[in-house]
Design a protein around this motif. Structure first.
Motif, PDB file in Angstrom:
ATOM      1  N   ILE A  65       0.955  -1.111  -0.107  1.00 20.68           N
ATOM      2  CA  ILE A  65       0.038   0.065   0.080  1.00 20.68           C
ATOM      3  C   ILE A  65       0.828   1.202  -0.036  1.00 20.68           C
ATOM      4  O   ILE A  65       0.576   2.225  -0.791  1.00 20.68           O
ATOM      5  CB  ILE A  65      -0.987  -0.046   1.095  1.00 20.68           C
ATOM      6  CG1 ILE A  65      -2.097  -1.036   1.215  1.00 20.68           C
ATOM      7  CG2 ILE A  65      -1.647   1.383   1.262  1.00 20.68           C
ATOM      8  CD1 ILE A  65      -2.912  -1.549   2.317  1.00 20.68           C
ATOM      9  N   GLY A  66       2.041   1.079   0.715  1.00 18.09           N
ATOM     10  CA  GLY A  66       2.779   2.498   0.938  1.00 18.09           C
ATOM     11  C   GLY A  66       3.549   2.791  -0.593  1.00 18.09           C
ATOM     12  O   GLY A  66       3.502   3.779  -0.930  1.00 18.09           O
ATOM     13  N   MET A  67       3.958   1.702  -1.121  1.00 15.87           N
ATOM     14  CA  MET A  67       4.451   1.693  -2.543  1.00 15.87           C
ATOM     15  C   MET A  67       3.455   2.279  -3.490  1.00 15.87           C
ATOM     16  O   MET A  67       3.631   3.012  -4.425  1.00 15.87           O
ATOM     17  CB  MET A  67       5.133   0.552  -3.044  1.00 15.87           C
ATOM     18  CG  MET A  67       6.405   0.183  -2.030  1.00 15.87           C
ATOM     19  SD  MET A  67       7.116  -1.278  -2.953  1.00 15.87           S
ATOM     20  CE  MET A  67       8.179  -0.631  -4.571  1.00 15.87           C
ATOM     21  N   HIS A  68       1.976   1.647  -3.334  1.00 20.55           N
ATOM     22  CA  HIS A  68       1.037   2.271  -4.347  1.00 20.55           C
ATOM     23  C   HIS A  68       0.715   3.579  -4.053  1.00 20.55           C
ATOM     24  O   HIS A  68       0.537   4.330  -5.156  1.00 20.55           O
ATOM     25  CB  HIS A  68      -0.071   1.221  -4.122  1.00 20.55           C
ATOM     26  CG  HIS A  68      -1.415   1.421  -5.044  1.00 20.55           C
ATOM     27  ND1 HIS A  68      -1.464   1.279  -6.248  1.00 20.55           N
ATOM     28  CD2 HIS A  68      -2.436   2.062  -4.794  1.00 20.55           C
ATOM     29  CE1 HIS A  68      -2.354   1.663  -6.899  1.00 20.55           C
ATOM     30  NE2 HIS A  68      -3.063   2.237  -5.810  1.00 20.55           N
ATOM     31  N   ARG A  69       0.897   4.134  -2.970  1.00 16.47           N
ATOM     32  CA  ARG A  69       0.537   5.414  -2.462  1.00 16.47           C
ATOM     33  C   ARG A  69       1.615   6.416  -2.821  1.00 16.47           C
ATOM     34  O   ARG A  69       1.336   7.562  -2.508  1.00 16.47           O
ATOM     35  CB  ARG A  69       0.019   5.628  -1.013  1.00 16.47           C
ATOM     36  CG  ARG A  69      -1.605   4.742  -1.165  1.00 16.47           C
ATOM     37  CD  ARG A  69      -1.991   5.202   0.332  1.00 16.47           C
ATOM     38  NE  ARG A  69      -3.471   4.692   0.390  1.00 16.47           N
ATOM     39  CZ  ARG A  69      -4.128   4.863   1.254  1.00 16.47           C
ATOM     40  NH1 ARG A  69      -3.752   5.339   2.451  1.00 16.47           N
ATOM     41  NH2 ARG A  69      -5.467   4.494   1.363  1.00 16.47           N
ATOM     42  N   LEU A  98      -2.494  -6.378  -5.229  1.00 13.42           N
ATOM     43  CA  LEU A  98      -2.507  -5.965  -6.578  1.00 13.42           C
ATOM     44  C   LEU A  98      -3.687  -6.275  -7.180  1.00 13.42           C
ATOM     45  O   LEU A  98      -4.225  -5.406  -8.271  1.00 13.42           O
ATOM     46  CB  LEU A  98      -1.427  -6.812  -7.221  1.00 13.42           C
ATOM     47  CG  LEU A  98       0.162  -6.526  -6.869  1.00 13.42           C
ATOM     48  CD1 LEU A  98       1.040  -7.514  -7.732  1.00 13.42           C
ATOM     49  CD2 LEU A  98       0.502  -4.964  -7.055  1.00 13.42           C
ATOM     50  N   TYR A  99      -4.713  -7.077  -6.816  1.00 11.59           N
ATOM     51  CA  TYR A  99      -6.074  -7.520  -7.164  1.00 11.59           C
ATOM     52  C   TYR A  99      -6.898  -6.245  -7.186  1.00 11.59           C
ATOM     53  O   TYR A  99      -7.456  -5.753  -8.151  1.00 11.59           O
ATOM     54  CB  TYR A  99      -6.295  -8.579  -6.788  1.00 11.59           C
ATOM     55  CG  TYR A  99      -7.674  -9.094  -7.283  1.00 11.59           C
ATOM     56  CD1 TYR A  99      -8.170  -9.681  -8.642  1.00 11.59           C
ATOM     57  CD2 TYR A  99      -8.807  -8.856  -6.510  1.00 11.59           C
ATOM     58  CE1 TYR A  99      -9.301  -9.785  -9.095  1.00 11.59           C
ATOM     59  CE2 TYR A  99      -9.975  -9.289  -6.815  1.00 11.59           C
ATOM     60  CZ  TYR A  99     -10.385  -9.888  -8.224  1.00 11.59           C
ATOM     61  OH  TYR A  99     -11.504 -10.033  -8.501  1.00 11.59           O
ATOM     62  N   ILE A 100      -6.773  -5.833  -5.805  1.00  7.51           N
ATOM     63  CA  ILE A 100      -7.377  -4.716  -5.358  1.00  7.51           C
ATOM     64  C   ILE A 100      -7.157  -3.182  -6.258  1.00  7.51           C
ATOM     65  O   ILE A 100      -8.003  -2.815  -6.462  1.00  7.51           O
ATOM     66  CB  ILE A 100      -7.395  -4.466  -3.836  1.00  7.51           C
ATOM     67  CG1 ILE A 100      -8.204  -5.554  -3.247  1.00  7.51           C
ATOM     68  CG2 ILE A 100      -8.218  -2.980  -3.733  1.00  7.51           C
ATOM     69  CD1 ILE A 100      -7.971  -5.777  -1.614  1.00  7.51           C
ATOM     70  N   PHE A 101      -5.784  -3.218  -6.350  1.00 12.42           N
ATOM     71  CA  PHE A 101      -5.343  -1.886  -6.837  1.00 12.42           C
ATOM     72  C   PHE A 101      -5.766  -1.871  -8.529  1.00 12.42           C
ATOM     73  O   PHE A 101      -6.167  -0.816  -9.136  1.00 12.42           O
ATOM     74  CB  PHE A 101      -3.677  -1.795  -6.941  1.00 12.42           C
ATOM     75  CG  PHE A 101      -3.340  -1.769  -5.520  1.00 12.42           C
ATOM     76  CD1 PHE A 101      -3.782  -1.187  -4.393  1.00 12.42           C
ATOM     77  CD2 PHE A 101      -1.941  -2.124  -5.114  1.00 12.42           C
ATOM     78  CE1 PHE A 101      -3.328  -1.212  -3.136  1.00 12.42           C
ATOM     79  CE2 PHE A 101      -1.532  -2.076  -4.033  1.00 12.42           C
ATOM     80  CZ  PHE A 101      -2.061  -1.386  -3.032  1.00 12.42           C
ATOM     81  N   ARG A 102      -5.758  -3.105  -9.047  1.00  8.65           N
ATOM     82  CA  ARG A 102      -6.262  -3.566 -10.583  1.00  8.65           C
ATOM     83  C   ARG A 102      -7.611  -3.065 -10.528  1.00  8.65           C
ATOM     84  O   ARG A 102      -8.099  -2.612 -11.648  1.00  8.65           O
ATOM     85  CB  ARG A 102      -5.707  -4.862 -10.801  1.00  8.65           C
ATOM     86  CG  ARG A 102      -6.030  -4.850 -12.443  1.00  8.65           C
ATOM     87  CD  ARG A 102      -4.731  -5.078 -12.912  1.00  8.65           C
ATOM     88  NE  ARG A 102      -4.832  -5.349 -14.215  1.00  8.65           N
ATOM     89  CZ  ARG A 102      -4.087  -5.246 -15.384  1.00  8.65           C
ATOM     90  NH1 ARG A 102      -3.188  -3.988 -15.018  1.00  8.65           N
ATOM     91  NH2 ARG A 102      -4.007  -5.491 -16.443  1.00  8.65           N
TER      92      ARG A 102
END
Length: 132
Positions: free
Chosen positions: A53-57, A114-118
């Protein structure tokens, strides 16, 4: 990553270290077949999730391969170091099966992130923009 995710990762790792340093960790009375493996799976899954999550944000977008590999790799390396640490803790042991549970938890959590981010790519970013 933003400083708060580095802090969250460091505090969570400190918590894992503290739990690992206990000869009789809290929650050890919850005992069923495989309960320690379930605990390892969940604990290291959360660690990978925090990093993911930190990398995604993060303000700058990391290459996909880094976002894919870093969270579970960090969690697994920390899990190995935790098992080595337990060699020096009374009433605790080194366990390859615990490391397997750590790695599986990290990989499953990373896949879920990754599924949720996608599926919901804007969900995490909208939440972040609303709280910044």
């Amino acid at each position: 990553m933003k400083p708060r995710y580095y802090l969250a990762t460091a505090l969570y790792c400190a918590f894992i270290f503290w739990m690992s340093n206990q000869s009789h960790p809290p929650g050890a009375e919850i005992d069923f077949e495989g309960s320690d493996k379930v605990a390892h799976f969940l604990v290291y899954g959360v660690l990978a999730g925090i990093i993911s999550i930190g990398m995604h944000r993060a303000p700058q977008m990391h290459p996909f391969w880094l976002r894919l590999v870093v969270p579970p790799t960090f969690a697994l390396i920390f899990g190995v170091s935790d098992e080595i640490h337990q060699l020096f803790t009374p009433n605790r042991t080194f366990s390859a099966m615990d490391m397997l549970a750590d790695g599986l938890g990290a990989v499953v959590a990373q896949g879920l992130c990754l599924y949720i981010f996608r599926i919901r790519p804007n969900l995490m970013l909208q939440e972040e923009q609303g709280t910044s």
